[in-house]
Design a protein around this motif. Structure first.
Motif, PDB file in Angstrom:
ATOM      1  N   GLY A 191       3.350   5.826  12.368  1.00 39.20           N
ATOM      2  CA  GLY A 191       3.259   5.949  10.969  1.00 39.20           C
ATOM      3  C   GLY A 191       2.792   7.377  10.283  1.00 39.20           C
ATOM      4  O   GLY A 191       3.588   7.647   9.337  1.00 39.20           O
ATOM      5  N   ALA A 192       1.832   7.846  10.741  1.00 37.59           N
ATOM      6  CA  ALA A 192       1.583   9.226  10.407  1.00 37.59           C
ATOM      7  C   ALA A 192       2.493  10.424  10.640  1.00 37.59           C
ATOM      8  O   ALA A 192       2.916  11.014   9.520  1.00 37.59           O
ATOM      9  CB  ALA A 192       0.191   9.744  10.859  1.00 37.59           C
ATOM     10  N   LEU A 202       0.935  -0.982  -0.085  1.00 38.44           N
ATOM     11  CA  LEU A 202      -0.128  -0.137   0.084  1.00 38.44           C
ATOM     12  C   LEU A 202       1.042   1.104  -0.155  1.00 38.44           C
ATOM     13  O   LEU A 202       0.518   2.076  -0.797  1.00 38.44           O
ATOM     14  CB  LEU A 202      -0.819  -0.077   1.190  1.00 38.44           C
ATOM     15  CG  LEU A 202      -2.195  -0.757   1.107  1.00 38.44           C
ATOM     16  CD1 LEU A 202      -2.968  -0.738   2.413  1.00 38.44           C
ATOM     17  CD2 LEU A 202      -3.128   0.081   0.235  1.00 38.44           C
ATOM     18  N   ILE A 203       1.894   1.223   0.806  1.00 37.47           N
ATOM     19  CA  ILE A 203       2.718   2.354   1.013  1.00 37.47           C
ATOM     20  C   ILE A 203       3.526   2.483  -0.436  1.00 37.47           C
ATOM     21  O   ILE A 203       3.650   3.573  -0.790  1.00 37.47           O
ATOM     22  CB  ILE A 203       3.520   2.177   2.077  1.00 37.47           C
ATOM     23  CG1 ILE A 203       2.553   2.291   3.544  1.00 37.47           C
ATOM     24  CG2 ILE A 203       4.597   3.478   2.384  1.00 37.47           C
ATOM     25  CD1 ILE A 203       3.541   1.894   4.774  1.00 37.47           C
ATOM     26  N   ARG A 258      -2.158  10.572   1.365  1.00 35.57           N
ATOM     27  CA  ARG A 258      -0.858   9.698   1.629  1.00 35.57           C
ATOM     28  C   ARG A 258      -0.631   9.544   3.076  1.00 35.57           C
ATOM     29  O   ARG A 258      -0.324   8.828   3.680  1.00 35.57           O
ATOM     30  CB  ARG A 258       0.537  10.796   1.189  1.00 35.57           C
ATOM     31  CG  ARG A 258       0.498  10.745  -0.259  1.00 35.57           C
ATOM     32  CD  ARG A 258       1.565  11.669  -0.863  1.00 35.57           C
ATOM     33  NE  ARG A 258       1.829  11.696  -2.094  1.00 35.57           N
ATOM     34  CZ  ARG A 258       2.635  12.456  -2.966  1.00 35.57           C
ATOM     35  NH1 ARG A 258       2.922  13.803  -2.271  1.00 35.57           N
ATOM     36  NH2 ARG A 258       2.778  12.087  -4.077  1.00 35.57           N
ATOM     37  N   LEU A 259      -1.171  10.716   3.973  1.00 32.21           N
ATOM     38  CA  LEU A 259      -1.152  10.479   5.389  1.00 32.21           C
ATOM     39  C   LEU A 259      -1.937   9.398   5.792  1.00 32.21           C
ATOM     40  O   LEU A 259      -1.598   8.466   6.509  1.00 32.21           O
ATOM     41  CB  LEU A 259      -1.699  11.734   6.023  1.00 32.21           C
ATOM     42  CG  LEU A 259      -1.635  11.698   7.498  1.00 32.21           C
ATOM     43  CD1 LEU A 259      -0.170  11.814   8.034  1.00 32.21           C
ATOM     44  CD2 LEU A 259      -2.349  13.062   8.079  1.00 32.21           C
ATOM     45  N   PHE A 260      -3.175   9.290   5.228  1.00 35.08           N
ATOM     46  CA  PHE A 260      -3.961   7.921   5.581  1.00 35.08           C
ATOM     47  C   PHE A 260      -3.432   6.624   5.149  1.00 35.08           C
ATOM     48  O   PHE A 260      -3.382   5.638   6.083  1.00 35.08           O
ATOM     49  CB  PHE A 260      -5.527   8.236   4.854  1.00 35.08           C
ATOM     50  CG  PHE A 260      -6.308   6.923   5.276  1.00 35.08           C
ATOM     51  CD1 PHE A 260      -7.085   6.706   6.381  1.00 35.08           C
ATOM     52  CD2 PHE A 260      -6.461   6.211   4.033  1.00 35.08           C
ATOM     53  CE1 PHE A 260      -7.704   5.535   6.518  1.00 35.08           C
ATOM     54  CE2 PHE A 260      -7.203   5.009   4.311  1.00 35.08           C
ATOM     55  CZ  PHE A 260      -7.830   4.880   5.390  1.00 35.08           C
ATOM     56  N   VAL A 261      -2.743   6.598   4.007  1.00 35.26           N
ATOM     57  CA  VAL A 261      -2.309   5.239   3.451  1.00 35.26           C
ATOM     58  C   VAL A 261      -0.961   5.103   4.261  1.00 35.26           C
ATOM     59  O   VAL A 261      -1.191   3.849   4.823  1.00 35.26           O
ATOM     60  CB  VAL A 261      -1.906   5.445   1.968  1.00 35.26           C
ATOM     61  CG1 VAL A 261      -1.136   4.477   1.609  1.00 35.26           C
ATOM     62  CG2 VAL A 261      -3.279   5.651   1.251  1.00 35.26           C
ATOM     63  N   PHE A 262      -0.141   5.843   4.808  1.00 30.57           N
ATOM     64  CA  PHE A 262       0.957   5.589   5.301  1.00 30.57           C
ATOM     65  C   PHE A 262       0.504   5.012   6.766  1.00 30.57           C
ATOM     66  O   PHE A 262       1.013   4.027   7.232  1.00 30.57           O
ATOM     67  CB  PHE A 262       1.819   6.840   5.571  1.00 30.57           C
ATOM     68  CG  PHE A 262       3.255   6.396   5.638  1.00 30.57           C
ATOM     69  CD1 PHE A 262       4.250   6.371   4.806  1.00 30.57           C
ATOM     70  CD2 PHE A 262       3.687   5.829   7.093  1.00 30.57           C
ATOM     71  CE1 PHE A 262       5.479   6.024   4.983  1.00 30.57           C
ATOM     72  CE2 PHE A 262       5.212   5.575   7.266  1.00 30.57           C
ATOM     73  CZ  PHE A 262       5.977   5.610   6.136  1.00 30.57           C
ATOM     74  N   ALA A 263      -0.493   5.778   7.562  1.00 31.37           N
ATOM     75  CA  ALA A 263      -1.091   5.255   8.786  1.00 31.37           C
ATOM     76  C   ALA A 263      -1.801   3.788   8.724  1.00 31.37           C
ATOM     77  O   ALA A 263      -1.424   3.088   9.585  1.00 31.37           O
ATOM     78  CB  ALA A 263      -1.761   6.467   9.361  1.00 31.37           C
ATOM     79  N   PHE A 264      -2.434   3.775   7.530  1.00 28.65           N
ATOM     80  CA  PHE A 264      -3.108   2.517   7.380  1.00 28.65           C
ATOM     81  C   PHE A 264      -2.015   1.452   7.166  1.00 28.65           C
ATOM     82  O   PHE A 264      -2.375   0.230   7.790  1.00 28.65           O
ATOM     83  CB  PHE A 264      -4.217   2.621   6.200  1.00 28.65           C
ATOM     84  CG  PHE A 264      -4.852   1.354   5.923  1.00 28.65           C
ATOM     85  CD1 PHE A 264      -5.808   1.117   7.116  1.00 28.65           C
ATOM     86  CD2 PHE A 264      -5.217   0.989   4.767  1.00 28.65           C
ATOM     87  CE1 PHE A 264      -6.607  -0.104   6.929  1.00 28.65           C
ATOM     88  CE2 PHE A 264      -6.164  -0.175   4.677  1.00 28.65           C
ATOM     89  CZ  PHE A 264      -6.987  -0.592   5.583  1.00 28.65           C
ATOM     90  N   GLY A 265      -1.086   1.492   6.427  1.00 28.52           N
ATOM     91  CA  GLY A 265      -0.314   0.459   6.210  1.00 28.52           C
ATOM     92  C   GLY A 265       0.547   0.023   7.415  1.00 28.52           C
ATOM     93  O   GLY A 265       0.892  -1.056   7.656  1.00 28.52           O
ATOM     94  N   ALA A 266       0.833   1.330   8.188  1.00 27.21           N
ATOM     95  CA  ALA A 266       1.453   0.971   9.591  1.00 27.21           C
ATOM     96  C   ALA A 266       0.827   0.126  10.480  1.00 27.21           C
ATOM     97  O   ALA A 266       1.074  -0.575  11.126  1.00 27.21           O
ATOM     98  CB  ALA A 266       1.984   2.214  10.182  1.00 27.21           C
ATOM     99  N   ALA A 267      -0.654   0.570  10.369  1.00 30.62           N
ATOM    100  CA  ALA A 267      -1.602  -0.206  11.359  1.00 30.62           C
ATOM    101  C   ALA A 267      -1.613  -1.787  10.791  1.00 30.62           C
ATOM    102  O   ALA A 267      -1.589  -2.747  11.776  1.00 30.62           O
ATOM    103  CB  ALA A 267      -2.955   0.285  11.261  1.00 30.62           C
ATOM    104  N   LEU A 268      -1.477  -2.160   9.538  1.00 31.89           N
ATOM    105  CA  LEU A 268      -1.615  -3.489   8.982  1.00 31.89           C
ATOM    106  C   LEU A 268      -0.393  -4.141   9.555  1.00 31.89           C
ATOM    107  O   LEU A 268      -0.362  -5.456   9.777  1.00 31.89           O
ATOM    108  CB  LEU A 268      -1.701  -3.506   7.317  1.00 31.89           C
ATOM    109  CG  LEU A 268      -2.983  -3.116   6.727  1.00 31.89           C
ATOM    110  CD1 LEU A 268      -3.128  -3.253   5.424  1.00 31.89           C
ATOM    111  CD2 LEU A 268      -4.109  -3.955   7.361  1.00 31.89           C
TER     112      LEU A 268
END
Length: 307
Positions: free
Chosen positions: A93-94, A28-29, A206-216
């Motif tokens: 991640g954010a 994702l990232i 981009r902020l959401f995707v990076f945070a989401f990828g970090a959460a995964l």
């Protein structure tokens, strides 16, 4: 002979699903940010450590303040760990994405070096808070232990881990393919400037995707913690298989990453049945064999997250 291999096959499938879940957050990232996040493994490790703090009294939080909470049964604490861990890591991640913004539009090497430095900072931060000792993440009694089927013993937790990882992968696919925001993320993987031209906030995406990828990554870290243990360098053990899965499956295919994760897990699991010392090496030999004949991987496409 085949009957005796069934536990190794099941363990391999469980490991493969967890590899796939970890790799999808990584992918994702890469797709939207166009950055190889070398800190992804450290975020994986951080998720496991946060879950440890939530689960046990000596896991890093002040005991006197948390004493009533630790009196709760293990199941509620485990569920809370599965929620709190990814949320904390998503915030980290954010913050990392905000640091990366100065590298956008420049040589990709800057982003690569920044995430490498972030990985070192996170690993040393973990050592400062939790030390260098290895920890074990306790799991609820209902999913611990094993069960007998036929003449073989199976791990209850590995079955749970496989089902949970498969459910998370399915939910991620539904999110990316059946929701408007998922469509925006996929479009951002194809052409970020077009997403901006259509009126969407690319910085927020981009902020959401990076945070989401970090959460995964954190979710994978929590689920894999009882299998791999928790130690500061466990992130290195995780990020390398994730990278192998992405390259093997093809940077451009969701299901390519999932199938590659399953294939890697099966190869590692079956190799362990015959030659334990070769189990991890087997994934690299598999990667070498595949990319020799198909350089873009099993299902490589032009853009990340393309179904």
């Amino acid at each position: 002979m085949l009957y005796d291999l069934i536990p190794h096959i099941i363990n391999g499938l469980a490991l493969g699903l967890l590899f796939a879940l970890l790799a999808l957050g990584f992918m994702l990232i890469i797709g939207v940010m166009e950055v190889i996040n070398l800190a992804h493994g450290s975020l994986f490790a951080l998720g496991a450590y946060v879950a440890l703090a939530v689960m046990v009294p000596d896991g890093g939080l002040p005991y006197a303040f948390m004493e009533p909470y630790y009196a709760l049964p293990d199941v509620p604490r485990y569920v809370i760990a599965l929620i709190v861990g990814p949320l904390v890591v998503a915030v980290v991640g954010a913050g990392l994405e905000l640091c990366l913004r100065r590298t956008y539009g420049q040589d990709p090497l800057y982003g690569l070096l920044l995430t490498f430095g972030a990985a070192l900072v996170l690993e040393e931060g973990i050592r400062e808070i939790w030390g260098s000792s290895e920890y074990y993440l306790p799991i609820p009694r209902g999913i611990s232990g094993g069960f007998i089927a036929g003449d073989l013993i199976y791990s209850t937790y590995r079955i749970y881990a496989a089902i949970f990882a498969a459910a998370m992968i399915g939910l991620l696919w539904l999110f990316l393919n059946r929701t408007p925001y998922g469509a925006i993320i996929k479009a951002g993987a194809h052409d970020g400037e077009m997403v901006r031209a259509l009126g969407h906030n690319l910085s927020r995406l981009r902020l959401f995707v990076f945070a989401f990828g970090a959460a995964l990554a954190a979710i994978a870290g929590i689920i894999m913690a009882p299998i791999w243990g928790i130690r500061p360098v466990v992130g290195v053990d995780a990020v390398v298989p994730a990278f192998v899965v992405i390259v093997l499956g093809g940077v451009g295919s969701f299901w390519g990453a999932v199938s590659a994760g399953l294939l890697v897990g099966l190869v590692v699991g079956l190799t362990a049945a015959f030659a334990t010392d070769w189990s991890l090496l087997s994934m690299y030999l598999l990667l070498l064999a595949v990319v020799t004949f198909r350089s873009r991987g099993l299902a490589g496409k032009a853009s990340v997250l393309e179904s």
